[in-house]
Design an enzyme around this catalytic site. Structure first.
Site, short mmCIF file in Angstrom:
data_model
loop_
_atom_site.label_atom_id
_atom_site.label_comp_id
_atom_site.label_asym_id
_atom_site.label_seq_id
_atom_site.Cartn_x
_atom_site.Cartn_y
_atom_site.Cartn_z
N CYS A 32 21.36 -1.55 21.30
CA CYS A 32 21.72 -2.12 19.91
C CYS A 32 22.73 -1.07 19.12
O CYS A 32 22.24 0.09 18.94
CB CYS A 32 20.46 -2.23 19.26
SG CYS A 32 20.63 -2.67 17.53
N LYS A 59 10.42 -11.09 20.91
CA LYS A 59 9.83 -9.79 19.88
C LYS A 59 8.48 -10.15 19.92
O LYS A 59 7.78 -11.29 19.80
CB LYS A 59 10.36 -10.31 18.75
CG LYS A 59 12.02 -10.01 18.65
CD LYS A 59 12.50 -10.46 17.31
CE LYS A 59 14.14 -10.36 17.37
NZ LYS A 59 14.84 -10.73 16.11
N VAL A 72 15.98 -4.36 14.72
CA VAL A 72 16.14 -3.02 14.70
C VAL A 72 17.23 -2.37 14.11
O VAL A 72 18.17 -3.05 14.30
CB VAL A 72 15.89 -2.35 16.25
CG1 VAL A 72 14.56 -3.03 16.85
CG2 VAL A 72 16.93 -2.98 17.09
N GLU A 85 17.20 -1.46 8.04
CA GLU A 85 18.55 -1.60 7.62
C GLU A 85 19.29 -0.31 8.06
O GLU A 85 19.07 1.01 7.47
CB GLU A 85 18.97 -1.79 6.35
CG GLU A 85 18.45 -3.31 5.90
CD GLU A 85 18.95 -4.65 6.77
OE1 GLU A 85 20.11 -4.33 7.15
OE2 GLU A 85 18.10 -5.61 6.79
N SER A 86 19.97 -0.34 8.90
CA SER A 86 20.64 1.00 9.85
C SER A 86 21.22 1.86 8.87
O SER A 86 20.68 3.17 8.82
CB SER A 86 21.50 0.40 11.00
OG SER A 86 22.61 -0.36 10.44
#
EC number: 2.5.1.18
Length: 241
Positions: A32, A59, A72, A85-86
């Site tokens: 990811c 999931k 993720v 939230e990255s």
């Protein structure tokens, strides 16, 4: 770091226990690009962490209690606090942990990094559209759109006259946008940066960074993952294990 190459947890799996004191946990997926942002910051700052991989095609039920959207990355600390939230996880790590600061203290310089982040925001959806394209006829239009977006980033580097987007040394903005550039070779899209010499120099400099090289994914592995993911294979997230 522990668990980075462990098989992913899927539906029916038991939830992991509490996060051990002195560690932070990141719920991730090996391929990811959004989770890679968080892992880059964890590595760059030398933060002790535990990786729990999630099967995004199957999931676990309990994962939606960690993030209602089921995406993720998610951070969980030993107090049970959850951050997702990255870009938000990356900023949290930089503020909450000592060591090398990746975001500038100066308000203007910090704003400049956020503006570059916004400027780059069309690249991820364009690459996702390219991966999911249904026929080769869509390629040329998407490639042209990517060239235009890369030209905007080239202009930033040209005006700054620095190797990196935040200045003379690598900083947060470089880590935030890097994962998408790492995927260009796997997607056979390197031609889209042929007209951006400074962007190519930036990519070469990024590849020498210890955090980037530690998390590097071989193009052949990315291609194999993409193929399985597009087939909705539950084995996609564990490719190569």
């Amino acid at each position: 770091m522990s668990g980075g190459s462990a098989r992913s947890l899927g539906k029916g799996s038991a939830p992991p226990g509490p996060v051990p004191e002195g560690l932070i946990r990141v719920y991730s997926m090996r391929f990811c690009p959004f989770a890679q942002r968080t892992l880059l910051v964890l590595n760059a700052k030398g933060i002790r962490h535990q990786v729990i991989n999630i099967n995004l095609k199957n999931k676990p039920e309990w994962f939606f209690q960690k993030n209602p959207s089921g995406l993720v990355p998610v951070l969980e600390n030993s107090q049970g606090q959850l951050i997702y939230e990255s870009a938000i996880t990356c900023e949290y790590l930089d503020e909450a942990y000592p060591g090398k600061k990746l975001l500038p203290d100066d308000p203007y310089e910090k704003a400049c990094q956020k503006m570059v982040f916004e400027l780059s925001s069309k690249v991820p959806p364009l690459l996702i559209r390219f991966i999911r394209r249904e026929n080769e006829a869509d390629c040329s239009g998407l490639k042209e759109e990517l060239r235009k977006e890369f030209s905007k980033l080239e202009e930033v580097l040209t005006k700054k006259k620095t190797t990196y987007f935040g200045g003379s040394s690598l900083s947060m903005i470089d880590y935030l946008i890097w994962p998408w550039f790492e995927r260009l070779e796997a997607l056979e899209l390197n031609e889209c940066i042929d007209h951006t010499p400074k962007l190519k120099l930036w990519m070469a400099a990024m590849m020498k960074d210890p955090a980037v090289s530690a998390l590097h994914i071989e193009p052949r592995d990315l291609r194999a993952f993409n193929d399985l993911y597009l087939q909705n294979s539950p084995e996609a997230c564990d490719y190569g294990l």
